[in-house]
Design an enzyme around this catalytic site. Structure first.
Site, PDB file in Angstrom:
ATOM      1  N   ALA A 278      10.347  30.664   7.050  1.00 21.80           N
ATOM      2  CA  ALA A 278      10.120  31.935   7.739  1.00 21.80           C
ATOM      3  C   ALA A 278       9.598  31.619   9.133  1.00 21.80           C
ATOM      4  O   ALA A 278       9.043  30.547   9.368  1.00 21.80           O
ATOM      5  CB  ALA A 278       9.109  32.753   6.962  1.00 21.80           C
TER       6      ALA A 278
ATOM      7  N   GLU B 283       4.345  25.945   2.368  1.00 26.02           N
ATOM      8  CA  GLU B 283       3.479  27.073   2.735  1.00 26.02           C
ATOM      9  C   GLU B 283       2.002  26.747   2.545  1.00 26.02           C
ATOM     10  O   GLU B 283       1.140  27.235   3.272  1.00 26.02           O
ATOM     11  CB  GLU B 283       3.848  28.312   1.894  1.00 26.02           C
ATOM     12  CG  GLU B 283       5.197  28.924   2.244  1.00 26.02           C
ATOM     13  CD  GLU B 283       6.380  28.333   1.478  1.00 26.02           C
ATOM     14  OE1 GLU B 283       6.217  27.263   0.857  1.00 26.02           O
ATOM     15  OE2 GLU B 283       7.465  28.955   1.495  1.00 26.02           O
TER      16      GLU B 283
HETATM   17  N1  CO8 Z   1       8.824  29.092  12.417  1.00 32.79           N
HETATM   18  C1  CO8 Z   1       8.862  29.221  13.780  1.00 32.79           C
HETATM   19  N2  CO8 Z   1       9.226  28.203  14.597  1.00 32.79           N
HETATM   20  C2  CO8 Z   1       9.551  27.023  14.023  1.00 32.79           C
HETATM   21  C3  CO8 Z   1       9.528  26.828  12.640  1.00 32.79           C
HETATM   22  C4  CO8 Z   1       9.144  27.941  11.814  1.00 32.79           C
HETATM   23  N3  CO8 Z   1       9.147  27.893  10.484  1.00 32.79           N
HETATM   24  N4  CO8 Z   1       9.901  25.557  12.390  1.00 32.79           N
HETATM   25  C5  CO8 Z   1      10.149  24.980  13.584  1.00 32.79           C
HETATM   26  N5  CO8 Z   1       9.931  25.864  14.583  1.00 32.79           N
HETATM   27  C6  CO8 Z   1      10.075  25.646  16.005  1.00 32.79           C
HETATM   28  C7  CO8 Z   1       8.947  24.820  16.568  1.00 32.79           C
HETATM   29  O1  CO8 Z   1       7.813  25.612  16.806  1.00 32.79           O
HETATM   30  C8  CO8 Z   1       9.595  24.266  17.818  1.00 32.79           C
HETATM   31  O2  CO8 Z   1       9.575  25.272  18.798  1.00 32.79           O
HETATM   32  P1  CO8 Z   1       9.012  24.926  20.303  1.00 32.79           P
HETATM   33  O3  CO8 Z   1       9.963  23.899  20.830  1.00 32.79           O
HETATM   34  O4  CO8 Z   1       9.077  26.244  20.997  1.00 32.79           O
HETATM   35  O5  CO8 Z   1       7.643  24.381  20.118  1.00 32.79           O
HETATM   36  C9  CO8 Z   1      11.047  24.063  17.412  1.00 32.79           C
HETATM   37  O6  CO8 Z   1      11.240  24.877  16.257  1.00 32.79           O
HETATM   38  C10 CO8 Z   1      11.313  22.622  17.017  1.00 32.79           C
HETATM   39  O7  CO8 Z   1      10.391  22.248  16.023  1.00 32.79           O
HETATM   40  P2  CO8 Z   1       9.540  20.869  16.125  1.00 32.79           P
HETATM   41  O8  CO8 Z   1       9.287  20.503  17.538  1.00 32.79           O
HETATM   42  O9  CO8 Z   1       8.340  21.032  15.241  1.00 32.79           O
HETATM   43  O10 CO8 Z   1      10.592  19.859  15.477  1.00 32.79           O
HETATM   44  P3  CO8 Z   1      10.264  18.512  14.685  1.00 32.79           P
HETATM   45  O11 CO8 Z   1      11.563  17.838  14.525  1.00 32.79           O
HETATM   46  O12 CO8 Z   1       9.166  17.765  15.342  1.00 32.79           O
HETATM   47  O13 CO8 Z   1       9.709  19.007  13.253  1.00 32.79           O
HETATM   48  C11 CO8 Z   1       9.739  20.338  11.233  1.00 32.79           C
HETATM   49  C12 CO8 Z   1      10.556  19.689  12.386  1.00 32.79           C
HETATM   50  C13 CO8 Z   1       9.132  19.252  10.344  1.00 32.79           C
HETATM   51  C14 CO8 Z   1      10.678  21.219  10.436  1.00 32.79           C
HETATM   52  C15 CO8 Z   1       8.602  21.193  11.842  1.00 32.79           C
HETATM   53  O14 CO8 Z   1       9.151  22.047  12.857  1.00 32.79           O
HETATM   54  C16 CO8 Z   1       7.882  22.033  10.861  1.00 32.79           C
HETATM   55  O15 CO8 Z   1       7.044  21.546  10.114  1.00 32.79           O
HETATM   56  N6  CO8 Z   1       8.182  23.372  10.817  1.00 32.79           N
HETATM   57  C17 CO8 Z   1       7.507  24.305   9.970  1.00 32.79           C
HETATM   58  C18 CO8 Z   1       7.995  24.196   8.546  1.00 32.79           C
HETATM   59  C19 CO8 Z   1       7.262  25.161   7.644  1.00 32.79           C
HETATM   60  O16 CO8 Z   1       6.059  25.116   7.512  1.00 32.79           O
HETATM   61  N7  CO8 Z   1       8.009  26.070   7.014  1.00 32.79           N
HETATM   62  C20 CO8 Z   1       7.465  27.044   6.141  1.00 32.79           C
HETATM   63  C21 CO8 Z   1       7.183  28.309   6.879  1.00 32.79           C
HETATM   64  S1  CO8 Z   1       6.289  29.520   5.897  1.00 32.79           S
HETATM   65  C22 CO8 Z   1       7.499  30.230   4.938  1.00 32.79           C
HETATM   66  O17 CO8 Z   1       8.654  29.898   4.989  1.00 32.79           O
HETATM   67  C23 CO8 Z   1       7.011  31.299   4.025  1.00 32.79           C
HETATM   68  C24 CO8 Z   1       8.164  31.960   3.298  1.00 32.79           C
HETATM   69  C25 CO8 Z   1       7.725  33.275   2.821  1.00 32.79           C
HETATM   70  C26 CO8 Z   1       8.865  34.121   2.374  1.00 32.79           C
HETATM   71  C27 CO8 Z   1       9.926  34.286   3.387  1.00 32.79           C
HETATM   72  C28 CO8 Z   1       9.528  35.199   4.501  1.00 32.79           C
HETATM   73  C29 CO8 Z   1      10.642  35.403   5.546  1.00 32.79           C
END
Ligand code: CO8
Length: 290
Positions: A98, A164
């Site tokens: 999300a 999460e």
């Molecule tokens: N939400 C918003 N932006 C994101 C997300 C996300 N989930 N994941 C990545 N991005 C963005 C980053 O903020 C970044 O943006 P910016 O360049 O503007 O800073 C861009 O994408 C690239 O990401 P990274 O620089 O972090 O890329 P890396 O290659 O270094 O890392 C990862 C990749 C490991 C995937 C890392 O981005 C990460 O850990 N992301 C978050 C993953 C996460 O925690 N997901 C779970 C989210 S909570 C959830 O899904 C709850 C679900 C509930 C039900 C569904 C509701 C809709």
């Protein structure tokens, strides 16, 4: 028709557009989408193909993307030329969850009051099979989205997780429910309590995905699967999907009864008669989805 719709099912596109303020998106068709790319593929353009397309945010699932996805799925479900759907992302991310930035300012009263993410369940009403083709990250809501599809194929670089807990919350769209059913309690509990990722191979051996292929062959493999399914009778496709899904939601006795009744009902279709005739006459069946 087998007449076996699950929950009052079909919502018209027009009503969806009115309800969600998506009139322009619907009337404009696929060309109006901002967060997904939509086309028809396959040798007879019989496969609806949807690509999540928010590359700068690793396909994180914002509200607008989910609304568009629901409309695209509904359009394909209503399109008689389409018999199966493939959902994919990019080589780096199926979906990184999300949209955390969109969720960050929300309060309890906002999410509870608006029944946040309730819209996600709309795709469960789609009657045609949806194949998730997962390359890269399928995290949080991305993993949950893949699990809401009917079949998951993974590229060998795919990574699945429910991270999460690292954000101080828990999965909200099936991660604590569908994941244990797919991989068992111990592995699901470990994933939900640590947020650790599992590889495509681990996901395959645990039962979360049905096939792992080289990342650059993933879309072709998913498309091939969709084409093979599309050669079957749509009547039988609907019945099989509905019956397998009942295994998740009904007690065994009710699931078995539904399966038996759907099996019986298939004898009312032209395609069941054609399929068995073709077998006895040693020729290929010609299904007409009737
Ligand atoms: N939400 C918003 N932006 C994101 C997300 C996300 N989930 N994941 C990545 N991005 C963005 C980053 O903020 C970044 O943006 P910016 O360049 O503007 O800073 C861009 O994408 C690239 O990401 P990274 O620089 O972090 O890329 P890396 O290659 O270094 O890392 C990862 C990749 C490991 C995937 C890392 O981005 C990460 O850990 N992301 C978050 C993953 C996460 O925690 N997901 C779970 C989210 S909570 C959830 O899904 C709850 C679900 C509930 C039900 C569904 C509701 C809709």
């Amino acid at each position: 028709m087998l007449g076996i719709a699950r929950t009052g099912i079909r919502v018209t596109l027009a009503s969806v557009a009115r309800g969600n303020g998506l009139r322009q998106l619907c009337s404009g068709g696929s060309g109006s989408y901002k967060n997904i790319l939509v086309e028809k593929k396959g040798d007879k353009s019989q496969v609806g193909f949807v690509r999540l397309n928010r590359p700068k945010a690793l396909n994180s699932l914002c509200d607008d993307l989910l609304r568009e996805l629901n409309v695209a799925f509904r359009e394909f479900d209503a399109d008689p030329s389409v018999k199966a759907i493939v959902l994919t992302g990019s080589s780096k991310a199926f979906a990184a969850g999300a949209d955390i930035k969109e969720m960050q300012p929300k309060t309890y009263s906002t999410v509870f009051g608006t029944n946040f993410i309730n819209d996600w369940t709309e795709m469960l009403r789609i009657r045609k099979p949806i194949i998730a083709a997962v390359n890269g990250y399928a995290l949080g809501g991305g993993c949950e989205l893949a699990m809401m599809c009917d079949i998951i194929y993974a590229g060998d670089s795919a990574k699945f997780a429910q991270p999460e807990i690292r954000l101080g919350t828990i999965p909200g769209a099936g991660g604590t429910q569908r994941l244990p059913r797919a991989v068992g309690k111990s592995k699901a509990m470990e994933m939900c309590l640590t947020g650790d990722m599992i590889t495509a191979k681990e996901a395959e051996s645990a039962g979360l995905v049905s096939k792992v292929v080289p990342a650059d062959k993933l879309e072709a493999a998913a498309l091939d699967l969709a084409e093979r399914i599309s050669r079957m009778s749509l009547m039988a496709i609907y019945a099989a999907k509905e019956s397998v899904n009942a295994a998740y939601e009904a007690p065994l006795s009710q699931g078995l009864l539904l399966e038996r009744r759907l099996f019986h009902a298939s004898f009312g279709t032209r395609d069941r008669s054609e399929g068995m005739s073709a077998f006895t006459e040693k020729r290929a069946a010609e299904f007409k989805d009737e």
